[in-house]
Design an enzyme around this catalytic site. Structure first.
Site, PDB file in Angstrom:
ATOM      1  N   ASP A  48       0.849  -1.183   0.000  1.00 53.79           N
ATOM      2  CA  ASP A  48       0.000   0.000   0.000  1.00 53.79           C
ATOM      3  C   ASP A  48       0.882   1.229   0.000  1.00 53.79           C
ATOM      4  OD1 ASP A  48      -0.037   1.008   3.118  1.00 53.79           O
ATOM      5  OD2 ASP A  48      -0.031  -1.173   3.009  1.00 53.79           O
ATOM      6  N   ASP A 137      -9.201   3.123   6.789  1.00 57.28           N
ATOM      7  CA  ASP A 137      -8.086   2.953   7.713  1.00 57.28           C
ATOM      8  C   ASP A 137      -8.502   3.494   9.081  1.00 57.28           C
ATOM      9  OD1 ASP A 137      -5.734   3.245   9.182  1.00 57.28           O
ATOM     10  OD2 ASP A 137      -4.530   3.844   7.472  1.00 57.28           O
ATOM     11  N   GLU A 139      -7.314   3.580  12.938  1.00 59.13           N
ATOM     12  CA  GLU A 139      -6.171   3.330  13.802  1.00 59.13           C
ATOM     13  C   GLU A 139      -5.968   4.476  14.773  1.00 59.13           C
ATOM     14  OE1 GLU A 139      -2.196   4.424  11.855  1.00 59.13           O
ATOM     15  OE2 GLU A 139      -3.336   3.577  10.159  1.00 59.13           O
TER      16      GLU A 139
END
Length: 259
Positions: A48, A137, A139
């Site tokens: 990625d 994403d 996190e």
């Protein structure tokens, strides 16, 4: 990692050798026994990227064994990756299966609003067999404080019920706009802490697990397997972070096509 007595065909043995070199650089020789060469060779290698990688040499990445890539498209509702076009389109032209991801900042705006921004700026999906589902994403807050100036550095100052509502809103909007539920990128620690061990998303959302170790380890609550595993952060053979797909190359293409 590769075994001398492994009855793999030459192409698979070459792939196993590539995985040995990647794993050796990432894990060190002592950890290789926990990552069998034949098993890793059977799983497509990918990576990625974001603006940190700038203009990627996609031919080189393909030559090093990359089968797929996720490209950062957006963050919150204010940031668009300036290299997205070169990265996303270049990956496809080189023959990689590619997809886009959004970096969530849940204290900045509702999930539906960020999903709308994401889809409008590269986070779409097509059932062409070359486009991975959109990904989100989730996190640890890299900015250290929540939008109100509080110490929300882990969960953005949100309670578990608020976080799961944010994720549900993001997912519903992506599903409405693209026809696919998003892949969820996270760690077991963050997910369990910030969603209160929620099991509500596992059935419909593929897991992209982040764990920099020789094995995937414990999974976030609800999931019994990972679809992608980001096993190394930033210093492998491919540009960006190193990933595996939990299946075969044919299964990767079917997953991309929504079958």
């Amino acid at each position: 990692m590769a075994r001398d007595r492994n009855p793999l065909p030459p192409r698979a043995r070459a792939r196993a050798a590539l995985m040995v070199s990647v794993a050796a650089a990432v894990l060190g020789c002592a950890a290789l026994a926990a990552l069998p060469g034949a098993a890793a060779a059977d799983k497509p290698l990918g990576h990625d990227v974001s603006s940190h990688q700038k203009n990627v040499d996609w031919g080189s990445a393909k030559g090093l064994g990359a089968s797929f890539v996720y490209v950062k498209a957006t963050e919150s509702t204010t940031y668009r990756n300036p290299y997205f076009g070169q990265q996303y389109d270049g990956a496809r032209q080189a023959g990689l299966v590619r997809g886009a991801y959004h970096f969530a900042v849940p204290d900045q705006s509702p999930g539906r609003v960020q999903a709308d921004f994401f889809v409008r700026n590269g986070g779409g999906w097509s059932a062409d067999g070359w486009t991975l589902p959109p990904a989100v994403d989730l996190e640890h807050n890299p900015y250290g404080k929540d939008a109100k100036g509080g110490s929300g550095d882990t969960c953005y100052g949100l309670k578990p019920a608020e976080m799961t509502a944010w994720i549900a809103g993001f997912s519903d909007e992506v599903r409405l706009r693209t026809g696919r539920r998003p892949v969820i990128y996270t760690t077991a620690g963050w997910w369990n802490a910030c969603t209160g061990h929620s099991r509500a998303f596992a059935a419909a959302h593929p897991l992209w697990l982040a764990r920099y170790a020789s094995t995937p380890g414990a999974l976030p609550a609800g999931w019994s397997y990972w679809t992608f595993w980001q096993y190394e952060n930033g210093s492998g053979s491919l540009p960006g972070d190193q990933n595996l797909f939990n299946g075969t190359s044919e299964q990767l293409r079917r997953f991309a096509a929504g079958r």
